[in-house]
Design a protein around this motif. Structure first.
Motif, PDB file in Angstrom:
ATOM      1  N   VAL A 193      -2.853  -9.217  -7.700  1.00 50.79           N
ATOM      2  CA  VAL A 193      -3.797  -9.598  -8.665  1.00 50.79           C
ATOM      3  C   VAL A 193      -4.642  -8.258  -9.204  1.00 50.79           C
ATOM      4  CG1 VAL A 193      -6.116 -10.726  -8.809  1.00 50.79           C
ATOM      5  CG2 VAL A 193      -4.150 -11.818  -7.417  1.00 50.79           C
ATOM      6  N   ARG A 194      -4.833  -7.210  -8.051  1.00 48.29           N
ATOM      7  CA  ARG A 194      -5.617  -6.132  -8.539  1.00 48.29           C
ATOM      8  C   ARG A 194      -4.748  -4.757  -8.047  1.00 48.29           C
ATOM      9  NH1 ARG A 194     -10.145  -7.123 -10.366  1.00 48.29           N
ATOM     10  NH2 ARG A 194     -11.028  -5.085 -10.340  1.00 48.29           N
ATOM     11  N   LEU A 195      -5.177  -3.545  -8.671  1.00 46.42           N
ATOM     12  CA  LEU A 195      -4.635  -2.522  -8.146  1.00 46.42           C
ATOM     13  C   LEU A 195      -5.858  -1.601  -7.905  1.00 46.42           C
ATOM     14  CD1 LEU A 195      -2.159   0.118  -9.450  1.00 46.42           C
ATOM     15  CD2 LEU A 195      -4.260   0.921  -9.611  1.00 46.42           C
ATOM     16  N   THR A 196      -5.826  -1.259  -6.711  1.00 46.54           N
ATOM     17  CA  THR A 196      -6.781  -0.610  -6.073  1.00 46.54           C
ATOM     18  C   THR A 196      -6.538   0.989  -5.703  1.00 46.54           C
ATOM     19  OG1 THR A 196      -8.043  -2.059  -5.437  1.00 46.54           O
ATOM     20  CG2 THR A 196      -8.886  -0.290  -4.326  1.00 46.54           C
ATOM     21  N   ALA A 197      -7.090   1.983  -6.349  1.00 44.77           N
ATOM     22  CA  ALA A 197      -6.900   3.412  -5.778  1.00 44.77           C
ATOM     23  C   ALA A 197      -7.961   4.038  -5.395  1.00 44.77           C
ATOM     24  CB  ALA A 197      -6.439   4.374  -7.017  1.00 44.77           C
ATOM     25  N   GLU A 242       0.948  -1.207  -0.027  1.00 44.07           N
ATOM     26  CA  GLU A 242      -0.176   0.134   0.000  1.00 44.07           C
ATOM     27  C   GLU A 242       1.122   1.350   0.063  1.00 44.07           C
ATOM     28  OE1 GLU A 242      -3.520   0.142   2.360  1.00 44.07           O
ATOM     29  OE2 GLU A 242      -3.100   1.903   3.001  1.00 44.07           O
ATOM     30  N   PHE A 243       0.422   2.290  -1.006  1.00 40.06           N
ATOM     31  CA  PHE A 243       1.211   3.544  -1.097  1.00 40.06           C
ATOM     32  C   PHE A 243       0.234   4.570  -0.716  1.00 40.06           C
ATOM     33  CE2 PHE A 243       2.785   0.161  -3.929  1.00 40.06           C
ATOM     34  CZ  PHE A 243       4.138  -0.179  -3.645  1.00 40.06           C
ATOM     35  N   PRO A 244       0.720   5.544   0.197  1.00 41.77           N
ATOM     36  CA  PRO A 244       0.013   6.576   0.353  1.00 41.77           C
ATOM     37  C   PRO A 244       0.178   7.825  -0.638  1.00 41.77           C
ATOM     38  CG  PRO A 244       1.972   6.678   1.746  1.00 41.77           C
ATOM     39  CD  PRO A 244       1.989   5.639   1.004  1.00 41.77           C
ATOM     40  N   ILE A 245      -0.984   8.203  -0.970  1.00 43.81           N
ATOM     41  CA  ILE A 245      -0.898   9.577  -1.922  1.00 43.81           C
ATOM     42  C   ILE A 245      -0.512  10.721  -1.061  1.00 43.81           C
ATOM     43  CG2 ILE A 245      -1.864  10.730  -3.532  1.00 43.81           C
ATOM     44  CD1 ILE A 245      -3.867   8.334  -4.431  1.00 43.81           C
ATOM     45  N   ARG A 246       0.600  11.484  -1.343  1.00 46.33           N
ATOM     46  CA  ARG A 246       1.071  12.607  -0.704  1.00 46.33           C
ATOM     47  C   ARG A 246      -0.091  13.822  -1.061  1.00 46.33           C
ATOM     48  NH1 ARG A 246       7.052  12.911  -1.870  1.00 46.33           N
ATOM     49  NH2 ARG A 246       6.349  11.374  -3.438  1.00 46.33           N
ATOM     50  N   ILE A 247      -0.651  14.608  -0.203  1.00 45.69           N
ATOM     51  CA  ILE A 247      -1.448  15.679  -0.344  1.00 45.69           C
ATOM     52  C   ILE A 247      -0.734  16.878   0.198  1.00 45.69           C
ATOM     53  CG2 ILE A 247      -3.677  16.654   0.159  1.00 45.69           C
ATOM     54  CD1 ILE A 247      -4.612  13.640   0.592  1.00 45.69           C
ATOM     55  N   ASN A 296      -6.919   8.155   3.587  1.00 44.03           N
ATOM     56  CA  ASN A 296      -7.814   7.502   2.711  1.00 44.03           C
ATOM     57  C   ASN A 296      -7.316   7.889   1.212  1.00 44.03           C
ATOM     58  OD1 ASN A 296      -9.123   9.857   2.408  1.00 44.03           O
ATOM     59  ND2 ASN A 296     -10.973   9.230   2.809  1.00 44.03           N
ATOM     60  N   ALA A 297      -6.355   8.264   0.915  1.00 43.93           N
ATOM     61  CA  ALA A 297      -5.794   8.479  -0.261  1.00 43.93           C
ATOM     62  C   ALA A 297      -4.615   7.652  -0.392  1.00 43.93           C
ATOM     63  CB  ALA A 297      -5.430   9.856  -0.495  1.00 43.93           C
ATOM     64  N   THR A 298      -4.893   6.553  -0.947  1.00 47.50           N
ATOM     65  CA  THR A 298      -3.868   5.398  -1.332  1.00 47.50           C
ATOM     66  C   THR A 298      -3.927   4.607  -2.631  1.00 47.50           C
ATOM     67  OG1 THR A 298      -5.393   3.660  -0.229  1.00 47.50           O
ATOM     68  CG2 THR A 298      -3.878   4.808   1.279  1.00 47.50           C
ATOM     69  N   VAL A 299      -3.087   3.949  -2.806  1.00 48.80           N
ATOM     70  CA  VAL A 299      -2.902   3.015  -4.069  1.00 48.80           C
ATOM     71  C   VAL A 299      -2.303   1.666  -3.231  1.00 48.80           C
ATOM     72  CG1 VAL A 299      -1.917   2.379  -6.214  1.00 48.80           C
ATOM     73  CG2 VAL A 299      -2.397   4.714  -5.786  1.00 48.80           C
ATOM     74  N   ARG A 300      -3.259   0.691  -3.758  1.00 45.45           N
ATOM     75  CA  ARG A 300      -3.037  -0.445  -2.956  1.00 45.45           C
ATOM     76  C   ARG A 300      -2.848  -1.758  -4.166  1.00 45.45           C
ATOM     77  NH1 ARG A 300      -7.178  -1.417   0.422  1.00 45.45           N
ATOM     78  NH2 ARG A 300      -6.177  -0.209   2.036  1.00 45.45           N
ATOM     79  N   LEU A 301      -1.525  -2.394  -4.104  1.00 44.64           N
ATOM     80  CA  LEU A 301      -1.428  -3.394  -5.059  1.00 44.64           C
ATOM     81  C   LEU A 301      -1.321  -4.675  -4.311  1.00 44.64           C
ATOM     82  CD1 LEU A 301      -0.505  -3.789  -8.069  1.00 44.64           C
ATOM     83  CD2 LEU A 301       1.843  -3.252  -7.505  1.00 44.64           C
ATOM     84  N   ASP A 302      -1.706  -5.776  -4.734  1.00 42.76           N
ATOM     85  CA  ASP A 302      -1.914  -7.078  -4.154  1.00 42.76           C
ATOM     86  C   ASP A 302      -1.381  -8.148  -4.989  1.00 42.76           C
ATOM     87  OD1 ASP A 302      -3.982  -7.734  -5.703  1.00 42.76           O
ATOM     88  OD2 ASP A 302      -5.415  -7.651  -4.226  1.00 42.76           O
TER      89      ASP A 302
END
Length: 64
Positions: A32-36, A2-7, A24-30
């Motif tokens: 199988v899926r990428l979730t922003a 999980e990577f935070p989006i810097r604001i 709650n500003a994140t990008v998650r990569l598991d």
């Protein structure tokens, strides 16, 4: 992973109107899926849909 989006601090007040906060500003990569997630907005796609990626914006080192 999980990577935070810097604001940027100066944008935080206006982004709060859209429900965006640092938690709650994140990008998650598991694998199988990428979730922003960006506040109330969320997008998901299978990793197989990703053909390339770019890093944009200021870097931690202060530039290029």
């Amino acid at each position: 992973m999980e990577f935070p989006i810097r604001i940027q601090p100066n944008l935080r007040p206006i982004l709060l109107l859209f429900g965006v906060r640092p938690g709650n500003a994140t990008v998650r990569l598991d694998g199988v899926r990428l979730t922003a997630q960006f506040g109330r907005f969320r997008a998901e796609t299978p990793v197989a849909n990703i053909t390339r990626w770019d890093i944009t914006g200021p870097t931690a080192g202060g530039g290029r």
